[in-house]
Design an enzyme around this catalytic site. Structure first.
Site, mmCIF file in Angstrom:
data_model
loop_
_atom_site.group_PDB
_atom_site.id
_atom_site.type_symbol
_atom_site.label_atom_id
_atom_site.label_comp_id
_atom_site.label_asym_id
_atom_site.label_seq_id
_atom_site.Cartn_x
_atom_site.Cartn_y
_atom_site.Cartn_z
ATOM 1 N N GLU A 211 -3.644 -4.961 -0.615
ATOM 2 C CA GLU A 211 -3.349 -5.466 -1.965
ATOM 3 C C GLU A 211 -4.060 -4.636 -3.028
ATOM 4 O O GLU A 211 -3.535 -4.465 -4.126
ATOM 5 C CB GLU A 211 -3.714 -6.952 -2.082
ATOM 6 C CG GLU A 211 -2.986 -7.876 -1.100
ATOM 7 C CD GLU A 211 -1.458 -7.769 -1.090
ATOM 8 O OE1 GLU A 211 -0.869 -7.408 -2.138
ATOM 9 O OE2 GLU A 211 -0.843 -8.034 -0.023
ATOM 10 N N HIS B 109 -1.745 -1.889 -3.906
ATOM 11 C CA HIS B 109 -0.732 -2.335 -4.878
ATOM 12 C C HIS B 109 -1.351 -2.418 -6.279
ATOM 13 O O HIS B 109 -0.752 -2.003 -7.269
ATOM 14 C CB HIS B 109 -0.224 -3.731 -4.509
ATOM 15 C CG HIS B 109 0.811 -3.754 -3.417
ATOM 16 N ND1 HIS B 109 1.996 -3.057 -3.506
ATOM 17 C CD2 HIS B 109 0.856 -4.416 -2.238
ATOM 18 C CE1 HIS B 109 2.725 -3.298 -2.401
ATOM 19 N NE2 HIS B 109 2.046 -4.104 -1.617
ATOM 20 N N GLU C 189 5.179 -0.341 -2.131
ATOM 21 C CA GLU C 189 4.651 -0.568 -0.791
ATOM 22 C C GLU C 189 3.987 0.706 -0.257
ATOM 23 O O GLU C 189 2.995 0.638 0.462
ATOM 24 C CB GLU C 189 5.778 -1.040 0.140
ATOM 25 C CG GLU C 189 5.326 -1.588 1.480
ATOM 26 C CD GLU C 189 4.491 -2.864 1.399
ATOM 27 O OE1 GLU C 189 4.410 -3.489 0.320
ATOM 28 O OE2 GLU C 189 3.896 -3.218 2.435
HETATM 29 CO CO CO Z 1 2.711 -4.926 0.266
#
Ligand code: CO
Length: 502
Positions: free
Chosen positions: A265, A268, A294
């Site tokens: 995360e 991201h 991603e």
């Molecule tokens: Co992801």
């Protein structure tokens, strides 16, 4: 030109409103998953439903008085940034203009209900509870795709929502190559003499929290412009570049659960925090696609966070936090444990080698479902058959099989492929990163991760939606999407871990 300039300004004002509503939705979503008392679910669904409808109306307004059409006709008069803005607004408008508002609201309503039904079905291991509502969702999504329009398959209209410009035909070719590589490669690993045991121990959650926070910060997460919390399913929501929320989940007996999710995360989040602020409120200031997003999380979680140099640096710190559980494990042994390859039932627990097989199975099923080649009632049987064929294990029940993911209950058909694309993109991008920063492993080993973040900012983040994913990939790596980079990466790494050439 002055009039045209005025029109562009108007378009941007309209889009800025859309950004405000979307960010508000993100705040509500974050709150629902992290903070909201459970009993409030139906009230929250109403708020979210209302704002989703509002977004639909606001997208239609983008072409008020033919605003978009007139700007589109003069596209080459604008600089590249505004061309990208106009094109993206147009794309959104074209996808939306024929879809009736009632259908949007109906889908929002049914999927909100389906979420509860799916949770109950999963809990009770009873697919028949979920089947009727899933049938309705599939019908509505096909109806929606017919309004959106497509060249060949209604599934393409859905894919386009997540990854622009890629078709199911192209994906089929790529995914068949992936299967042809992964299935025999997995068999080789299974036959290896090397056996790695899973990490065991009792890991205090408060200590895990401290370690994860340190890790996110070291990787480059700006805690003055974001938060790290916990939720049942880890996720990232960027409200704007100065407020990016990430979550992770904790398990006392499974240290990797929270650590790997945090790294993922954070990847991201770095993308969201690194988007160009001066373009905030326009498409130009947004992340390009789900697949590229991603790739940024996997860049950190898989390519860096599962590498030996990474743990040569961070493992001694981890060991100090958990001296009892880790005292007899060396950094190299720990690295092997991070990278155990073992077919498993649950996608989110899968290793790097088997992960894409979980995705391909879902892609094949949902594509056939949307093309009406198979029916909702066939899903459990086909799921189990494919699972055994690709991963070599029997699925004992639907809870650990066809009912495990949230995506279909939310109508998110076309979402899954972006996870596999992210793997391929990240291997290809990582190859370029390694060429540009030749001492990257030394840097990682010394804990100096800033040059990597700098490279990603320069090569990916700053461009926002200026290019399509395909053009961006070509620009960063010099070649079209090529799964060969992923195969090379896996071969080199796992041949060493599992001594495949011995
Ligand atoms: Co992801």
């Amino acid at each position: 030109m002055e009039k045209t300039g005025q029109r562009l300004k108007l378009l941007k004002e309209k889009y800025a409103e859309l950004t405000i509503i979307s960010s508000t939705l993100s705040v509500l979503n974050w709150d629902e998953q992290v903070m909201m008392p459970h009993k409030s679910a139906s009230y929250r669904a109403k708020m979210i439903g209302y704002l989703s409808g509002l977004i639909h109306r606001k997208i239609l307004e983008l072409n008020e008085k033919n605003l978009l059409e007139s700007l589109n006709a003069l596209l080459d008069k604008f600089n590249a940034d505004d061309q990208a803005n106009i094109k993206e607004c147009n794309r959104l408008y074209q996808r939306t203009k024929n879809v009736p508002q009632e259908l949007v609201e109906k889908i929002s309503e049914i999927t909100s209900e389906a979420h509860m039904v799916w949770m109950k079905a999963r809990e009770e291991n009873d697919y028949s509870l979920f089947e009727p509502i899933l049938e309705r969702i599939v019908d509505l999504k096909i109806e929606e795709a017919n309004y959106i329009g497509y060249k060949k398959s209604p599934y393409d209209a859905m894919l386009d929502d997540f990854e622009r410009d890629i078709t199911s035909d192209e994906l089929t070719v790529i995914f068949n190559k992936l299967k042809d590589f992964l299935i025999p490669f997995l068999a080789k690993i299974k036959n290896s003499q090397v056996k790695i045991n899973r990490l065991e121990g009792n890991f205090s959650i408060s200590k895990q929290q401290l370690f994860n926070r340190m890790l996110a910060e070291k990787i480059g997460f700006d805690f003055k412009a974001g938060r790290l919390d916990s939720s049942a399913h880890p996720f990232t929501d960027g409200f704007n570049p100065k407020d990016v929320r990430i979550t992770t989940r904790y398990d006392r007996n499974d240290l990797f659960q929270s650590v790997m999710s945090t790294i993922h995360e954070t990847g991201h989040a770095l993308y969201e925090q690194g988007l160009p602020e001066k373009f905030y409120g326009t498409p130009r200031g947004e992340a390009v696609s789900f697949g590229i997003h991603e790739s940024q999380s996997l860049m950190w979680e898989k390519r860096i966070g599962r590498s030996l140099p990474f743990w040569q640096h961070f493992y001694p710190i981890l060991q100090k936090n958990f001296p009892k559980a880790l005292q007899d494990i060396s950094p190299e042994e720990f690295y092997n444990k991070v990278n155990i390859v073992e077919p498993s039932l649950i996608r989110t627990d899968a290793d790097e080698v088997t992960y894409c097989l979980h995705i391909i199975l879902r892609f094949e099923l949902e594509k056939d479902l949307i093309e009406q080649k198979i029916r909702v009632c066939d899903l459990p049987r086909l799921w189990n058959e494919k699972f055994e064929k690709y991963l070599g294990i029997m699925v004992p029940n639907d809870t650990q099989g066809v009912l495990q993911d949230i995506h279909w209950s939310s109508g998110g058909f076309g979402y899954f492929p972006s996870y596999a694309l992210g793997n391929l993109y990240s291997a290809q991008i990582s190859n370029s990163l390694r060429k540009d920063i030749s001492n990257i492993d030394d840097l990682i080993k010394s804990g100096n991760l800033a040059p990597i973040l700098g490279w990603l900012k320069e090569n990916i983040f700053q461009y926002g939606k200026l290019y399509t994913p395909k053009v961006l990939l070509k620009k960063v790596t010099g070649s079209e999407l090529d799964p060969g980079f992923f195969f090379d990466y896996l071969t080199e790494k796992y041949s060493a871990i599992y001594k495949l050439n011995a």
